[in-house]
Enzyme design. Structure first.
Site, PDB file in Angstrom:
ATOM      1  N   ARG A  66       0.954  -1.925  -0.048  1.00 17.31           N
ATOM      2  CA  ARG A  66       0.045   0.258  -0.324  1.00 17.31           C
ATOM      3  C   ARG A  66       0.617   1.282   0.276  1.00 17.31           C
ATOM      4  NH1 ARG A  66      -1.801   2.341   4.282  1.00 17.31           N
ATOM      5  NH2 ARG A  66      -2.395   0.732   5.521  1.00 17.31           N
ATOM      6  N   TYR A 119     -16.058  13.240 -17.646  1.00 17.28           N
ATOM      7  CA  TYR A 119     -16.757  12.420 -17.418  1.00 17.28           C
ATOM      8  C   TYR A 119     -17.885  12.436 -16.094  1.00 17.28           C
ATOM      9  CZ  TYR A 119     -16.469   7.904 -15.591  1.00 17.28           C
ATOM     10  OH  TYR A 119     -16.432   6.765 -14.948  1.00 17.28           O
ATOM     11  N   ASP A 191      -7.353  16.433 -16.877  1.00 15.18           N
ATOM     12  CA  ASP A 191      -7.466  14.948 -17.242  1.00 15.18           C
ATOM     13  C   ASP A 191      -7.391  14.568 -18.482  1.00 15.18           C
ATOM     14  OD1 ASP A 191      -9.091  12.609 -18.338  1.00 15.18           O
ATOM     15  OD2 ASP A 191     -10.127  12.767 -16.941  1.00 15.18           O
ATOM     16  N   LYS A 216      -8.440   3.565 -19.861  1.00 19.50           N
ATOM     17  CA  LYS A 216      -8.793   3.536 -21.355  1.00 19.50           C
ATOM     18  C   LYS A 216      -7.952   3.021 -21.939  1.00 19.50           C
ATOM     19  CE  LYS A 216     -12.682   4.548 -18.943  1.00 19.50           C
ATOM     20  NZ  LYS A 216     -12.316   5.979 -18.839  1.00 19.50           N
TER      21      LYS A 216
END
Ligand SMILES: *Cc1c(COP(=O)(O)O)cnc(C)c1O
Length: 403
Positions: A66, A119, A191, A216
């Site tokens: 993590r 988005y 973005d 994507k």
């Protein structure tokens, strides 16, 4: 590597990676060509003293996945290198990356200024999830630079834009937006999901932070959900230590490896996505049942010139409207045979979806209208199939629409 890295082409860098181009970058322990998947939750300390030194920050070293993992770190370094940024940070999803940026920069009482066509998940985070935390998102038409500037006040902490915008393909002037943000001492976040570093480098145009839904085009095969952000070393280090470590939205080593693999074919895939999408857009532009096509490669696109200036290609995404409106779109989506009816984008498979009821269903009717998303708009992610087959299928499906 004695040759200046900038003299090398994007594909060479994407395939060889910083790891193989820089002698001082550590290679894998057994000289494997592929980066190993360090599928390990935790890492061994050589001694109790070493463990204590690493925890105290006196010595570098992996502790727990993590907090850091070699496969994930490789992805971060390569993404930063390709975007022209100092450092990168990988996440479990694009939304984990976007929310981390907001939580790193905003406290209650603060606000952010954002373009309104983004988005649907980002819009929901901004307008719904942040509200009870007293963080205000001011969404506006960022093609109007005067509106953007007027929305900024003393409690604004960041300017956020998406270009080209999902789903309308509206293009925003990154350099101009960066100029406004910087005049007010604010970072510009871009973005870059729709174009990837192969087609656009917002950092070179003045952006401070670039974020990706790596789900994507970076992954590219519809099999991975992940996110990445890149930016200045200090900022990235702060997000890693203060946000990612606590909120825990890290990418798994296996998914990081899938993205590293995706990077190797990113240049050829993006070039083909552009080529196929250009042909599909041309076909749609001349079809009598299509009333509007939104594609940066078409001269009719309102920001076509700006696109030519700041992008190295039009990309693989198209939005279009049918003369028959929403009902015609419904028939079309139920009539395609080769196109896959699914959200997400950037896959090798061609995808078709309906923004108003799917990816952008988080927008109210009035927000949809303001963001330029008509109820009849259909969004395409043009894949890598033979383009003749893609056009043929659209043609037969359009033929089923009764006008
Ligand atoms: C999909 C998408 C996101 C969200 O990314 P996830 O990986 O789904 O969390 C953010 N921005 C854009 C432009 C997207 O298309």
């Amino acid at each position: 590597m004695s040759k200046d890295e900038r003299a090398l082409g994007f594909a060479t860098i994407a395939i060889h990676g910083k790891r193989r181009l820089h002698k001082d970058e550590p290679g894998p322990p057994v000289r494997s060509v592929s980066v190993p998947i360090y599928q390990s939750s935790t890492f061994v300390f050589e001694s109790a003293e070493q463990g204590a030194r690493i925890f105290a920050g006196e010595e570098e070293g992996y502790v727990y996945t993590r907090i850091g993992n070699p496969t994930q770190e490789r992805l971060e370094i390569e993404m930063a290198f390709l975007e022209g940024a100092e450092a990168g940070l990988a996440f479990a999803s694009g939304m984990a990356a976007i929310s981390a940026i907001v939580f790193a920069l905003c406290r209650s009482g603060d606000n952010l200024v954002a373009s309104e066509t983004i988005y649907g998940g980002t819009h929901k985070l901004f307008r719904q999830t942040l509200s009870p935390l007293a963080i205000e998102a001011r969404e506006l038409d960022a093609t109007r630079l005067d509106c953007l500037e007027r929305a900024i006040d003393s409690r604004t902490r960041l300017v956020y834009i998406e270009t080209p915008a999902n789903p309308t393909l509206q293009i925003l002037d990154i350099e101009a937006c960066a100029g406004i943000a910087h005049r007010h001492g604010l970072p510009l976040v871009v973005d870059n999901t729709f174009l990837t570093p192969y087609l656009q480098n917002p950092i070179h145009l003045g952006a401070d932070v670039v974020v990706h839904s790596a789900t994507k085009y970076i992954g590219g095969h519809g099999d991975t959900v992940a996110g990445v952000l890149v930016g200045k070393k200090d900022f990235v280090g702060r997000v890693r230590a203060e946000i990612l470590r606590d909120l825990g939205g890290i990418v798994s080593p296996f998914n990081a490896w899938l993205l590293l693999r995706g990077l190797k074919t990113l240049p050829v895939r993006m070039a083909k996505h552009c080529e196929n999408a250009s042909e599909v857009a041309q076909f749609l532009a001349f079809h009598p049942k299509v009333s509007a096509v939104h594609y940066p490669g078409l001269r009719t696109h309102p920001q076509h010139e700006l696109g030519l200036r700041q992008q190295r290609g039009p990309g693989g995404m198209i939005a279009f409207e049918l003369a028959g409106g929403r009902e015609a779109g419904r028939v079309l989506m139920n009539s395609v045979e080769l196109w896959t009816l699914a959200v997400s984008l950037g896959d090798v498979d061609s995808l078709i979806e309906h923004p108003a009821t799917m990816t952008h269903s988080t927008y109210s009717e009035s927000e949809l209208a303001s963001a330029g998303i008509p109820p009849g708009m259909v969004r395409l992610s043009v894949g890598l199939e033979d383009v003749d087959d893609l056009v043929y299928d659209l043609k037969q499906a359009l033929g089923r629409i009764r006008t």
